[in-house]
Design an enzyme around this catalytic site. Structure first.
Site, PDB file in Angstrom:
ATOM      1  N   ASP A 191     125.785  85.363  72.301  1.00 10.13           N
ATOM      2  CA  ASP A 191     125.689  86.128  73.541  1.00 10.13           C
ATOM      3  C   ASP A 191     124.495  85.662  74.358  1.00 10.13           C
ATOM      4  O   ASP A 191     123.756  84.770  73.947  1.00 10.13           O
ATOM      5  CB  ASP A 191     125.644  87.636  73.263  1.00 10.13           C
ATOM      6  N   MET A 247     117.811  98.856  76.728  1.00 10.26           N
ATOM      7  CA  MET A 247     118.949  98.898  77.653  1.00 10.26           C
ATOM      8  C   MET A 247     118.907 100.139  78.545  1.00 10.26           C
ATOM      9  O   MET A 247     119.927 100.765  78.815  1.00 10.26           O
ATOM     10  CB  MET A 247     120.280  98.853  76.882  1.00 10.26           C
ATOM     11  N   LYS A 283     127.445  89.364  77.362  1.00  8.88           N
ATOM     12  CA  LYS A 283     127.689  90.547  78.165  1.00  8.88           C
ATOM     13  C   LYS A 283     126.623  90.666  79.249  1.00  8.88           C
ATOM     14  O   LYS A 283     125.435  90.560  78.971  1.00  8.88           O
ATOM     15  CB  LYS A 283     127.666  91.805  77.297  1.00  8.88           C
TER      16      LYS A 283
END
Length: 511
Positions: A36, A173, A58
């Site tokens: 990723d 996040m 992502k």
């Protein structure tokens, strides 16, 4: 077909040197690497040449594959008999959804290992000078997701417990929800003046930090357009940042440096750049190899066959030493046949390469170019002496021509040649186009000419325009002369023609 195996690997927070030894081994043995965007692309250079790469990264507003599809992909690849390394940023067990991937593997009886990584929740604050615990401030830390599933709300978090019982809180996040996080913590008892820091792209070259309080941090982030990915640290330990921000004090912090020399030579410069806080990007535009032209091969072998006839052997580079002795070994020629010759080496690294082979240079000039070696031996030269000059196919003509003018018999042979290399060029072009390269280092004239030619072959119509604004570092005056001929200004110049001196010139300038 026998099932393969899946390694679920934490790649660490971004700095490729922060991966574990076990994680690196999993990369090296993989047939397929599923990765990723938070895993450093530099880690992929450790893969097998034939290993397949599958990007499933992502973005905040876009997923290449849904998590369920990634889970199934790992199973499918294992059923093809592949050794699969699933490379995930940070630690896969800390909001990395490794449990979901492992569950499906277990359901399908696929052998797997979970290899922990250094979590960004600890490493990123540390790189910003913020230890998450400190005996004078707090002995507790909570790692909290700042992003929840769409069908959940922050009411599922025990905000009152967090606010009253936990010293340091690290939110991952959570940039998009920063205002809500601050509001909830204040509502539950945290003082509005509680220190807060956000660290964006922590441990990467792009690392940036913004500080404030619960009361004003959301507005500061908005005004600065401070984007994810970022780690949020809430707690008194943030006060330590001003004193402990160690990496930001390094001279090359935040600088990405392009290293153009051959891969076999690049490690020293790469390590020095790393020590100075920069990120080295290797683009070896030169590949060194034995001479390919039959006439060059024949001339070299003929010279080596009469090695005992030379009065002088002048070695002008580490590469020259390595290829010279490699060919001697291939031809089974005993180095004792050099016993009649005096040996001169240009530069301490060349002398060191000789010493590693049990030979001490008779002459080591003060200046590390052809002019220097001539100055050092000129008083000892006599007409008709025989000189062997093993060099590269692109070597300067200064030294052999001057020796011939003095009446010596010069045998100049190519022991290696420079070949244009394009590996990893597309990544470099992309970085240049996005102003992601801040400094380019040149260690020879051929690295300059080869970089321009490599860029052209990679589809860049105007390489000079692409390099505008990038600082240029040169190892010596001859390299600098070539740089100027191509129209580039020079920012850094090594005082001596050595890699150490080149790195030192970079360290003397802060952005």
């Amino acid at each position: 077909m026998t099932k393969g195996k899946v390694y679920l690997v934490g790649a660490g927070p971004g700095d490729p040197k922060l991966i574990t030894v076990r994680g690196l081994e999993a990369i090296q043995k993989a047939d397929v690497i599923v990765y990723d965007r938070l895993a450093s692309p530099r880690l992929l250079k450790h893969r097998k040449p034939e290993a397949e790469l599958i990007f499933v990264g992502k973005l905040p507003d876009k997923h290449m594959l849904k998590q369920e599809e990634i889970n199934q992909l790992l199973v499918d690849l294992a059923f093809q008999g592949k050794v699969v390394t699933r490379l995930k940023g940070g630690d896969p067990s800390v909001f990395g959804r490794v449990g979901e991937e492992a569950e499906l593997l277990a359901d399908n009886e696929v052998t797997y290992e979970i290899i922990p990584g250094i979590t960004s929740s600890i490493a990123v604050p540390a790189y910003a000078g913020i230890p998450v615990t400190h005996r004078d401030f707090t002995s507790s830390v909570a790692i909290v997701t700042g992003h929840e599933y769409p069908n959940k709300t922050y009411s599922s978090l025990d905000w009152e417990h967090l606010a009253k019982a936990i010293g340091t809180m690290v939110f991952l996040m959570g940039v998009a929800n920063l205002e809500q996080i601050s509001r909830e913590l204040i509502r539950c008892g945290k003082p509005p003046q509680m220190p807060v820091a956000l660290v964006r792209w922590g441990t990467w070259t792009e690392q940036a930090t913004i500080t404030g309080t619960l009361e004003d941090i959301a507005e500061k982030v908005k005004q600065a357009n401070f984007q994810s990915p970022a780690v949020i640290i809430v707690g008194e330990v943030v006060k330590l940042r001003e004193k402990l921000a160690w990496i930001e004090k390094k001279p090359l912090f935040g600088r990405r440096v392009l290293v153009t020399r051959a891969r076999s030579q690049a490690s020293e410069l790469v390590d020095l750049i790393d020590e100075l806080g920069g990120e080295a990007v290797e683009f070896p535009v030169i590949r060194l190899q034995p001479p390919s032209r039959p006439e060059a091969q024949l001339a070299l072998d003929e010279a080596l066959d009469k090695l005992q006839t030379f009065d002088w052997i002048l070695l002008t580079s580490v590469n020259g030493v390595e290829f010279f002795f490699s060919r001697l070994l291939e031809k089974r020629i005993d180095v004792r046949r050099m016993g009649n010759a005096r040996i001169a080496a240009v530069g301490p690294k060349t002398a060191e390469a000789l010493a590693e082979r049990g030979i001490l240079a008779d002459v080591l000039p003060a200046r590390y170019q052809g002019e220097g070696i001539l100055e050092a031996i000129q008083t000892e030269l006599k007409p008709d002496q025989k000189v062997l000059l093993p060099t590269a196919d692109l070597a300067r003509e200064y030294l052999p021509s001057k020796l011939k003018e003095l009446g010596l018999q010069v045998t100049e042979v190519d022991v290696y040649e420079n070949v244009l290399a394009l590996e990893e060029g597309e990544e470099v072009v992309s970085l240049l186009q996005n102003q992601g390269i801040h400094i380019i280092t040149f260690t020879s004239s051929s690295t300059v000419t080869n970089l321009f030619e490599a860029l052209r072959q990679l589809g860049v119509e105007d390489p000079l325009a692409l390099l505008q604004g990038v600082e240029i570092a040169c190892i010596g005056p001859k390299t600098a002369e070539t740089v100027r001929q191509f129209g580039l200004p020079i920012t850094y110049m090594a005082e001596e023609a050595t890699v150490a001196s080149l790195a030192e010139s970079l360290s003397l300038h802060r952005k």
